[in-house]
Structure formats: structure tokens, C-alpha cells
Design a protein around this motif. Structure first.
Motif, short mmCIF file in Angstrom:
data_model
loop_
_atom_site.label_atom_id
_atom_site.label_comp_id
_atom_site.label_asym_id
_atom_site.label_seq_id
_atom_site.Cartn_x
_atom_site.Cartn_y
_atom_site.Cartn_z
N LEU A 117 0.81 -1.21 0.00
CA LEU A 117 0.00 0.00 0.00
C LEU A 117 0.85 1.27 0.00
O LEU A 117 0.38 2.34 -0.37
CB LEU A 117 -0.93 -0.01 1.22
N SER A 118 2.11 1.17 0.39
CA SER A 118 2.97 2.35 0.58
C SER A 118 3.04 3.27 -0.63
O SER A 118 3.05 4.50 -0.46
CB SER A 118 4.37 1.92 1.00
N PRO A 119 3.10 2.77 -1.87
CA PRO A 119 3.18 3.70 -3.01
C PRO A 119 1.93 4.55 -3.20
O PRO A 119 1.97 5.52 -3.98
CB PRO A 119 3.38 2.75 -4.22
N PHE A 120 0.86 4.23 -2.49
CA PHE A 120 -0.40 4.92 -2.71
C PHE A 120 -0.81 5.80 -1.53
O PHE A 120 -1.93 6.32 -1.50
CB PHE A 120 -1.51 3.90 -3.01
N ILE A 121 0.09 5.97 -0.56
CA ILE A 121 -0.21 6.82 0.60
C ILE A 121 1.01 7.66 0.95
O ILE A 121 2.14 7.34 0.55
CB ILE A 121 -0.64 6.00 1.84
N ARG A 122 0.77 8.73 1.71
CA ARG A 122 1.86 9.59 2.18
C ARG A 122 1.49 10.15 3.54
O ARG A 122 0.44 10.78 3.68
CB ARG A 122 2.09 10.72 1.17
N HIS A 123 2.34 9.92 4.54
CA HIS A 123 2.10 10.43 5.88
C HIS A 123 2.53 11.89 5.92
O HIS A 123 3.72 12.21 5.79
CB HIS A 123 2.88 9.60 6.91
N GLU A 124 1.59 12.81 6.14
CA GLU A 124 1.87 14.24 6.02
C GLU A 124 1.88 14.98 7.36
O GLU A 124 2.33 16.12 7.43
CB GLU A 124 0.87 14.90 5.08
N ALA A 125 1.38 14.37 8.41
CA ALA A 125 1.39 15.00 9.74
C ALA A 125 1.35 13.89 10.78
O ALA A 125 0.87 12.78 10.52
CB ALA A 125 0.21 15.94 9.92
N SER A 126 1.88 14.19 11.98
CA SER A 126 1.99 13.16 13.01
C SER A 126 1.98 13.78 14.40
O SER A 126 2.47 14.89 14.60
CB SER A 126 3.30 12.38 12.80
N GLY A 127 1.41 13.05 15.33
CA GLY A 127 1.42 13.48 16.72
C GLY A 127 1.28 12.29 17.65
O GLY A 127 0.71 11.25 17.26
N LEU A 128 1.81 12.42 18.84
CA LEU A 128 1.69 11.39 19.87
C LEU A 128 1.32 12.08 21.17
O LEU A 128 1.98 13.05 21.57
CB LEU A 128 3.03 10.64 20.02
N PHE A 129 0.26 11.59 21.84
CA PHE A 129 -0.24 12.27 23.02
C PHE A 129 -0.62 11.26 24.10
O PHE A 129 -1.04 10.14 23.82
CB PHE A 129 -1.47 13.11 22.65
N ALA A 130 -0.46 11.70 25.35
CA ALA A 130 -0.85 10.91 26.52
C ALA A 130 -2.23 11.36 26.96
O ALA A 130 -2.43 12.55 27.27
CB ALA A 130 0.16 11.10 27.64
N VAL A 131 -3.19 10.45 26.98
CA VAL A 131 -4.56 10.77 27.38
C VAL A 131 -4.84 10.09 28.71
O VAL A 131 -4.91 8.86 28.79
CB VAL A 131 -5.57 10.28 26.31
N PRO A 132 -4.95 10.85 29.80
CA PRO A 132 -5.14 10.24 31.12
C PRO A 132 -6.50 9.57 31.24
O PRO A 132 -7.40 9.83 30.44
CB PRO A 132 -5.00 11.43 32.08
N GLY A 133 -6.64 8.73 32.25
CA GLY A 133 -7.93 8.11 32.51
C GLY A 133 -8.98 9.17 32.83
O GLY A 133 -8.66 10.30 33.17
N GLY A 134 -10.23 8.79 32.70
CA GLY A 134 -11.32 9.75 32.91
C GLY A 134 -11.26 10.43 34.27
O GLY A 134 -10.89 9.83 35.28
N ALA A 135 -11.60 11.71 34.27
CA ALA A 135 -11.59 12.48 35.52
C ALA A 135 -12.72 12.00 36.44
O ALA A 135 -13.84 11.75 35.99
CB ALA A 135 -11.76 13.97 35.23
N ALA A 136 -12.41 11.88 37.72
CA ALA A 136 -13.43 11.50 38.70
C ALA A 136 -14.36 12.68 38.95
O ALA A 136 -14.07 13.83 38.56
CB ALA A 136 -12.76 11.07 40.01
N LYS A 137 -15.49 12.42 39.58
CA LYS A 137 -16.43 13.48 39.89
C LYS A 137 -15.74 14.57 40.69
O LYS A 137 -15.06 14.31 41.69
CB LYS A 137 -17.61 12.90 40.71
N GLY A 138 -15.88 15.80 40.23
CA GLY A 138 -15.25 16.91 40.92
C GLY A 138 -13.84 17.21 40.47
O GLY A 138 -13.25 18.22 40.89
N GLU A 139 -13.26 16.35 39.64
CA GLU A 139 -11.91 16.57 39.12
C GLU A 139 -11.98 17.21 37.73
O GLU A 139 -13.02 17.17 37.06
CB GLU A 139 -11.15 15.24 38.98
#
Length: 328
Positions: free
Chosen positions: A297-319
Motif C-alpha cells: 500500500l505504501s506507493p499509494f499513501i503519504r504520511h503528512e502529519a503526526s502526533g503522539l499524546f498521553a490521554v489520562p484516565g477519565g476524571a473523577a467526579k469533581g476533578e
């Protein structure tokens, strides 16, 4: 700084809670989403590598946020990559999503500004007679072998353990975001059999080549009358299988995008690839490295932007989201 970041996340969390309940923003609501209700709105926040430097929390930055390695298909635009904070807004109604975007942008005040923003879409709910795996802009069924919550190892592969390190990431996940342009003019010149050999699946129903249906097990050893493998050795679906990558797996939740046409008249369209995993070094990276070495598939696609992020667990009530990091 850290106090400004905490105040921002506190404001954003309160606004997100109101909007996800179908309520207007607390102040200055634009009425764009009036009468729409919640529309399945979700708002997700994540932290990029540079966020920890800006807030003086470098020592609390997870090792999993180490920069992704370079890949041969990368043509990355730095202006549309990475960032301190990541916000993903999803809704069944595009007006509701836009309303949330504007509300969060206003709540940011002088604490944050937009670095980049991308719009994606998927099949509208109810568009098919029954739920079906979505198709991408190449017309291929995309997401057949996605991990499912019912899998016994789902949590281990997708979420950071409750007793994991760092503690503030307990029950969270790491998200890789890639803007992958599809070279559709080249792709559409291929015949149907050629397209199916590139992917390793039938275009009509997503079944593996030589298989009986979308969810049929792919037979990697099956050969045709000419003695060659029915699923080519460089087929995308063969290379990405978890059992071909030491069990590496990620939960893919992508969106298609179309941003008009470039100066050559070719469509600026493709996939906003979003994938979740407990550790990108055991999820995205090994699979992408293998794709880099010979994916059809590589000849038919191009990666143009990238990001890596840490997503914490859901906030508890009041947080608020990220409180355990910013105040821990």
C-alpha cells in the motif's frame, strides 16, 4: 506555565461536561447547537511531549512519549504535527462539533492558541440498514480486525494499568494521530484485482482473499493454482496482523478527510489515522516499521502529519482532566 495550564484544563473540563450533556456553554454561547441535544458529543484531551517542558513537569513525562522514529513514507509538515495539547471533538452532528470547538477556543483565552486543526468524517449513523464496518476513501472496508472490548487481552493492550507508571496515567491510553494522504488518482488506475491484492481483502465485503466473509480467518498459507500465496506476502492486511507482529495491537478509530484539491488538481484527501494503545512502542511503532519494509500500500499513501499524546484516565467526579498530573 503550570498554574495557567491547570486553570485552562479546569475551564475546558467544565465546558466539556456541559456541552456533552447537551447544555449551552456557561457564558457567551453562540446558539449554533441550539435544539441539537448532546448528539453523542465526546471531547477528549491529551498531552504532548512539549507540554511537560512548558509546565515544569519534565520529570513526570512518560517514557512512552519519546518521539516516534522516522519512516520512509513520512513527508511530515512540522506546522501540522505534534503540539502541547490535543483536543478531539466527535459528534453525530457537525454543527454540535463546531459549537464545541468554538466554545473551547474562547475558553482558552490567552493561555493557548490553535497550532493545527483538521476535520474528519465517517459514515452517518443510520446510513446503512444495519451496522457495518466503515469504508475508507479507497473504497475498502477498514477496521475488520480491530481489537474488541470483549477480547480477554483488550484492556492490557489498550489501557495503561491502574497500577502502571506514571500513576497519573492510570487507566489512560496513548494516541497516535497521523494525517495520511491517499494518492487516489494513482490508486484508481489499478484494476479491482490489483487493488484487492494490495490490501489482501475483497473490496466488495472485506473478506480475506480466499475467505468466505469479512470476519473469516485469513489463511496465510493458502496458495492458488500457480503456487503463489492467495494473500500476497506484501499485502497490507497480512503485514498488519497482530500475530505477524509479536502480538502488537492498537485500537483504530480513524476518520476520512477531504480538503479540496491541490495545485495539480489532485484530491487532498485520505485518512486521519487515530489509534490507541497502552504503549506506542509495543503498538503503533513495530507495526509501522514492518509496513515500512515492504507494504504494497505504501506507493499509494503519504504520511503528512503526526502526533503522539498521553490521554489520562477519565476524571473523577469533581476533578478536571489532568488534575492528577498538574496537582499531584
Amino acid at each position: 506555565g503550570r498554574p495557567e495550564a491547570a486553570a485552562l484544563l479546569r475551564r475546558w473540563s467544565a465546558t466539556a461536561e456541559r456541552l456533552m450533556a447537551g447544555e449551552p456553554a456557561a457564558s457567551g454561547d453562540t446558539d449554533v447547537a441550539r435544539d441539537a441535544g448532546p448528539s453523542s458529543l465526546t471531547i477528549t484531551f491529551g498531552f504532548g511531549r512539549a507540554f511537560f517542558d512548558r509546565t515544569g513537569l519534565t520529570k513526570r513525562r512518560p517514557a512512552a512519549l519519546d518521539p516516534l522514529p522516522a519512516f520512509s513514507s513520512d513527508r511530515l509538515d512540522k506546522a501540522r504535527s505534534d503540539g502541547d495539547l490535543w483536543v478531539q471533538i466527535g459528534a453525530d452532528d457537525a454543527l454540535v462539533a463546531f459549537h464545541a470547538l468554538r466554545a473551547l477556543q474562547k475558553e482558552a483565552g490567552g493561555a493557548a492558541r490553535v497550532r493545527w486543526q483538521m476535520n474528519g468524517f465517517n459514515r452517518s449513523p443510520g446510513a446503512t440498514a444495519h451496522p457495518m464496518t466503515a469504508r475508507n476513501l479507497m473504497g475498502q472496508v477498514d477496521g475488520t480486525r480491530n481489537p474488541k472490548p470483549a477480547d480477554t487481552d483488550f484492556d492490557r493492550r489498550i489501557f495503561v494499568p491502574a497500577d502502571g507508571d506514571p500513576a497519573w496515567m492510570a487507566n489512560g491510553s496513548y494516541v497516535v494521530v497521523r494525517r495520511i494522504r491517499m494518492l487516489l488518482d494513482d490508486w484508481e488506475k489499478l484494476s479491482l484485482p490489483q487493488q484487492e491484492n494490495v490490501i489482501g481483502r475483497r473490496k466488495s465485503d472485506g473478506a480475506p482473499l480466499g475467505g468466505s466473509g469479512e470476519t473469516a480467518e485469513m489463511d496465510l498459507e493458502k496458495t492458488g493454482a500457480d503456487g503463489t500465496f492467495v494473500v500476497p506476502v506484501n499485502a497490507h492486511a497480512r503485514i498488519t496482523r497482530p500475530d505477524q507482529n509479536g502480538g502488537a495491537a492498537m485500537l483504530r478509530r480513524p476518520f476520512s478527510y477531504h480538503d479540496g484539491f491541490d495545485e495539480r488538481g489532485e484530491p487532498d484527501a485520505g485518512l486521519l489515522f487515530v489509534c490507541w494503545q497502552a504503549d506506542p512502542l509495543r503498538g503503533f511503532v513495530p507495526v509501522q516499521r514492518k509496513l515500512d519494509r515492504g507494504d504494497a500500500l505504501s506507493p499509494f499513501i503519504r504520511h503528512e502529519a503526526s502526533g503522539l499524546f498521553a490521554v489520562p484516565g477519565g476524571a473523577a467526579k469533581g476533578e478536571y482532566v489532568g488534575q492528577r498530573l498538574l496537582e499531584g
